[in-house]
Design a protein around this motif. Structure first.
Motif, PDB file in Angstrom:
ATOM      1  N   PRO A 179       0.897  -1.284  -0.059  1.00  0.00           N
ATOM      2  CA  PRO A 179       0.057   0.088  -0.096  1.00  0.00           C
ATOM      3  C   PRO A 179       0.839   1.492  -0.006  1.00  0.00           C
ATOM      4  O   PRO A 179       1.881   1.244   0.386  1.00  0.00           O
ATOM      5  CB  PRO A 179      -0.560   0.100   1.392  1.00  0.00           C
ATOM      6  CG  PRO A 179       0.215  -0.685   2.274  1.00  0.00           C
ATOM      7  CD  PRO A 179       1.087  -1.962   1.276  1.00  0.00           C
ATOM      8  N   PHE A 180       0.316   2.261  -0.722  1.00  0.00           N
ATOM      9  CA  PHE A 180       1.129   3.520  -0.722  1.00  0.00           C
ATOM     10  C   PHE A 180      -0.136   4.738  -0.856  1.00  0.00           C
ATOM     11  O   PHE A 180      -0.877   4.534  -1.664  1.00  0.00           O
ATOM     12  CB  PHE A 180       1.870   3.733  -2.213  1.00  0.00           C
ATOM     13  CG  PHE A 180       3.063   2.960  -2.056  1.00  0.00           C
ATOM     14  CD1 PHE A 180       4.333   3.249  -1.752  1.00  0.00           C
ATOM     15  CD2 PHE A 180       2.865   1.476  -2.656  1.00  0.00           C
ATOM     16  CE1 PHE A 180       5.390   2.315  -1.706  1.00  0.00           C
ATOM     17  CE2 PHE A 180       4.179   0.635  -2.683  1.00  0.00           C
ATOM     18  CZ  PHE A 180       5.186   1.066  -2.262  1.00  0.00           C
ATOM     19  N   TRP A 181      -0.053   5.378   0.240  1.00  0.00           N
ATOM     20  CA  TRP A 181      -1.222   6.438   0.268  1.00  0.00           C
ATOM     21  C   TRP A 181      -0.449   7.624  -0.060  1.00  0.00           C
ATOM     22  O   TRP A 181       0.572   8.252   0.318  1.00  0.00           O
ATOM     23  CB  TRP A 181      -1.509   6.690   2.003  1.00  0.00           C
ATOM     24  CG  TRP A 181      -2.283   7.729   2.164  1.00  0.00           C
ATOM     25  CD1 TRP A 181      -3.729   8.320   1.302  1.00  0.00           C
ATOM     26  CD2 TRP A 181      -2.295   8.695   3.172  1.00  0.00           C
ATOM     27  NE1 TRP A 181      -4.058   9.116   2.003  1.00  0.00           N
ATOM     28  CE2 TRP A 181      -3.498   9.437   2.994  1.00  0.00           C
ATOM     29  CE3 TRP A 181      -1.597   8.745   4.362  1.00  0.00           C
ATOM     30  CZ2 TRP A 181      -3.628  10.598   4.049  1.00  0.00           C
ATOM     31  CZ3 TRP A 181      -1.956   9.617   5.446  1.00  0.00           C
ATOM     32  CH2 TRP A 181      -2.908  10.522   5.030  1.00  0.00           C
ATOM     33  N   ASP A 184       2.243  11.925  -2.956  1.00  0.00           N
ATOM     34  CA  ASP A 184       3.565  12.299  -2.808  1.00  0.00           C
ATOM     35  C   ASP A 184       4.327  10.774  -2.688  1.00  0.00           C
ATOM     36  O   ASP A 184       5.531  10.695  -2.299  1.00  0.00           O
ATOM     37  CB  ASP A 184       3.953  13.124  -1.548  1.00  0.00           C
ATOM     38  CG  ASP A 184       3.209  12.768  -0.340  1.00  0.00           C
ATOM     39  OD1 ASP A 184       2.699  11.451  -0.153  1.00  0.00           O
ATOM     40  OD2 ASP A 184       2.744  13.527   0.419  1.00  0.00           O
ATOM     41  N   ARG A 185       3.288   9.595  -2.712  1.00  0.00           N
ATOM     42  CA  ARG A 185       4.231   8.360  -2.617  1.00  0.00           C
ATOM     43  C   ARG A 185       4.169   7.703  -4.065  1.00  0.00           C
ATOM     44  O   ARG A 185       4.249   6.638  -4.481  1.00  0.00           O
ATOM     45  CB  ARG A 185       3.442   7.577  -1.695  1.00  0.00           C
ATOM     46  CG  ARG A 185       3.680   7.553  -0.233  1.00  0.00           C
ATOM     47  CD  ARG A 185       5.033   7.453   0.104  1.00  0.00           C
ATOM     48  NE  ARG A 185       5.136   7.658   1.638  1.00  0.00           N
ATOM     49  CZ  ARG A 185       5.185   8.838   2.353  1.00  0.00           C
ATOM     50  NH1 ARG A 185       5.177  10.051   1.507  1.00  0.00           N
ATOM     51  NH2 ARG A 185       5.288   8.938   3.694  1.00  0.00           N
ATOM     52  N   GLN A 188       7.065   6.562  -5.804  1.00  0.00           N
ATOM     53  CA  GLN A 188       7.668   5.642  -4.987  1.00  0.00           C
ATOM     54  C   GLN A 188       6.921   4.196  -5.237  1.00  0.00           C
ATOM     55  O   GLN A 188       7.552   2.887  -5.393  1.00  0.00           O
ATOM     56  CB  GLN A 188       7.554   5.690  -3.515  1.00  0.00           C
ATOM     57  CG  GLN A 188       8.282   4.769  -2.706  1.00  0.00           C
ATOM     58  CD  GLN A 188       7.991   4.936  -1.097  1.00  0.00           C
ATOM     59  OE1 GLN A 188       7.460   6.151  -0.680  1.00  0.00           O
ATOM     60  NE2 GLN A 188       8.564   4.309  -0.312  1.00  0.00           N
TER      61      GLN A 188
ATOM     62  N   TYR B  62      -1.148   1.267   8.390  1.00  0.00           N
ATOM     63  CA  TYR B  62      -0.407   1.940   7.200  1.00  0.00           C
ATOM     64  C   TYR B  62       0.909   2.578   7.666  1.00  0.00           C
ATOM     65  O   TYR B  62       1.992   2.449   6.839  1.00  0.00           O
ATOM     66  CB  TYR B  62      -1.216   2.736   6.347  1.00  0.00           C
ATOM     67  CG  TYR B  62      -0.509   3.460   5.208  1.00  0.00           C
ATOM     68  CD1 TYR B  62      -0.091   2.832   4.111  1.00  0.00           C
ATOM     69  CD2 TYR B  62       0.070   4.767   5.299  1.00  0.00           C
ATOM     70  CE1 TYR B  62       0.703   3.463   3.003  1.00  0.00           C
ATOM     71  CE2 TYR B  62       0.888   5.233   4.502  1.00  0.00           C
ATOM     72  CZ  TYR B  62       1.122   4.687   3.300  1.00  0.00           C
ATOM     73  OH  TYR B  62       1.855   5.148   2.128  1.00  0.00           O
ATOM     74  N   ARG B  69       9.616   1.025   5.496  1.00  0.00           N
ATOM     75  CA  ARG B  69       9.956   1.174   4.120  1.00  0.00           C
ATOM     76  C   ARG B  69      10.614   2.216   3.865  1.00  0.00           C
ATOM     77  O   ARG B  69      11.758   2.369   3.141  1.00  0.00           O
ATOM     78  CB  ARG B  69       8.585   1.194   3.381  1.00  0.00           C
ATOM     79  CG  ARG B  69       8.606   0.744   1.962  1.00  0.00           C
ATOM     80  CD  ARG B  69       7.283   0.524   1.472  1.00  0.00           C
ATOM     81  NE  ARG B  69       6.458   1.727   1.519  1.00  0.00           N
ATOM     82  CZ  ARG B  69       5.044   1.872   1.555  1.00  0.00           C
ATOM     83  NH1 ARG B  69       4.490   0.509   0.913  1.00  0.00           N
ATOM     84  NH2 ARG B  69       4.273   2.757   1.509  1.00  0.00           N
ATOM     85  N   ASP B 184       8.105  13.658   4.154  1.00  0.00           N
ATOM     86  CA  ASP B 184       8.457  13.702   2.796  1.00  0.00           C
ATOM     87  C   ASP B 184       8.201  15.319   2.155  1.00  0.00           C
ATOM     88  O   ASP B 184       8.351  15.293   0.853  1.00  0.00           O
ATOM     89  CB  ASP B 184       6.973  12.822   2.203  1.00  0.00           C
ATOM     90  CG  ASP B 184       5.574  13.265   2.810  1.00  0.00           C
ATOM     91  OD1 ASP B 184       5.469  14.330   3.340  1.00  0.00           O
ATOM     92  OD2 ASP B 184       4.943  12.175   3.076  1.00  0.00           O
ATOM     93  N   ARG B 185       8.139  16.086   2.930  1.00  0.00           N
ATOM     94  CA  ARG B 185       8.209  17.631   2.305  1.00  0.00           C
ATOM     95  C   ARG B 185       9.618  18.085   2.910  1.00  0.00           C
ATOM     96  O   ARG B 185       9.738  19.409   2.699  1.00  0.00           O
ATOM     97  CB  ARG B 185       7.197  18.403   3.033  1.00  0.00           C
ATOM     98  CG  ARG B 185       5.585  18.095   2.516  1.00  0.00           C
ATOM     99  CD  ARG B 185       5.505  18.424   1.021  1.00  0.00           C
ATOM    100  NE  ARG B 185       4.044  18.210   0.633  1.00  0.00           N
ATOM    101  CZ  ARG B 185       3.659  16.956   0.433  1.00  0.00           C
ATOM    102  NH1 ARG B 185       4.437  15.795   0.428  1.00  0.00           N
ATOM    103  NH2 ARG B 185       2.190  17.029   0.223  1.00  0.00           N
TER     104      ARG B 185
END
Lengths: 201, 201
Positions: A179-181, A184-185, A188, B62, B69, B184-185
């Motif tokens: 899973p990627f939420w 911004d992912r 990736q 998540y 990761r 991530d920012r």
């Protein structure tokens, strides 16, 4: 193994994701399933009767600044909608029922641009008709079809599937079971999938 | 214009941010203020009596996958703490009171590694004493000082300032008045600041 893009027509961050996904996926030879769902029932199940961006005003103010900044960076035209969130039910029913069709990505982008570039009300069937026409589709037929019980039921099932997959926001990417939420992912997620694509083949 | 790194010792995403920030800022000649605060009062003010990662279990599941990761990608050792969230009050009082001191980043990293690499309870004064000793500081003096009313009050004021700045999560970066939320920012925030650093000078 499949790569699925879960999105919501009301979701701000789904907009830049939809605008750039097809290009980024093609660069990596990744086939994407475009899967709409509704965030409303998912938010309700966790006790929210509205978008978190309205329930938590500081978060909302930040989001508008962030999405504006991101769209500017990525060269995507953006205008803050005069109404938020808008009801994407009709568009979601159509996109979900036809998810396998090659015209879906163009239709999705057209609806998201109506909402986030042109400030149009995507709950209005006439706006959706224009988006369908833009994709060279028969709006009258598709709008009528969208009211059939099995079309409605299919979107409900998709939203339930999202919930079963622990999807709690949009956009959401499933690279196989990984899973990627969030927008911004996205890269990736694509990189993750690309590195493992061959594994099952 | 200043660049401020707002962080919480209990916050998972503050950990990789703290591990990489000094290096990335130095590459850009950016001086960073390391500013701890408490998320607890901020969450409470928006009606949460716990971290959203526990209030919203799918989001929590998540987050653990995502942070694992991310740390793997960025070469940061990570072990899921057996207790979450841990109480970072003591460490925050010390780091806040001495925020101008050059040893603060090393101390902060040491505490975050205790929490997220070594699974130690950072609410335990002995753990904090070890972190201070690791930074060649007099643990006894600093721990005693941390209980003084003005030290406690100063952290309360910092948390109130965070709230006044619309900070609703951690890590949070203020590049002048421009807000950036989340690990991530971080690089986007640094780039933003770097591009505008000269403007006021």
């Amino acid at each position: 193994m499949t790569f699925t893009f879960w999105f919501e027509f009301a979701s701000t961050y789904s907009y830049p994701a939809a605008m750039r996904l097809e290009h980024l996926a093609a660069e990596r030879d990744i086939e994407v399933r475009w899967q709409p769902f509704l965030l409303g029932p998912i938010f309700q199940a966790q006790g929210w009767n509205d978008t978190p961006f309205k329930l938590y005003p500081a978060k909302g103010r930040y989001m508008w600044r962030d999405i504006e900044r991101i769209c500017e960076r990525d060269g995507i035209r953006f205008r803050r909608p005069s109404q938020f969130p808008r009801n994407g039910l009709l568009a979601a029913r159509i996109a979900n029922w036809h998810a396998e069709e090659p015209w879906v990505p163009a239709f999705v982008r057209s609806v998201l641009r109506a909402n986030f570039e042109h400030d149009e009300d995507i709950a209005d069937p006439q706006v959706i008709a224009n988006c369908l026409a833009e994709a060279n589709l028969d709006a009258e037929v598709l709008l009528k079809q969208s009211q059939q019980p099995e079309v409605k039921e299919s979107l409900r099932a998709a939203t339930e599937q999202a919930q079963a997959l622990d999807i709690f926001g949009a956009p959401f990417f499933m690279a196989g079971t990984e899973p990627f939420w969030g927008y911004d992912r996205m890269e990736q997620a694509l990189d993750w999938y690309e590195a493992r694509m061959g594994e099952e083949e």
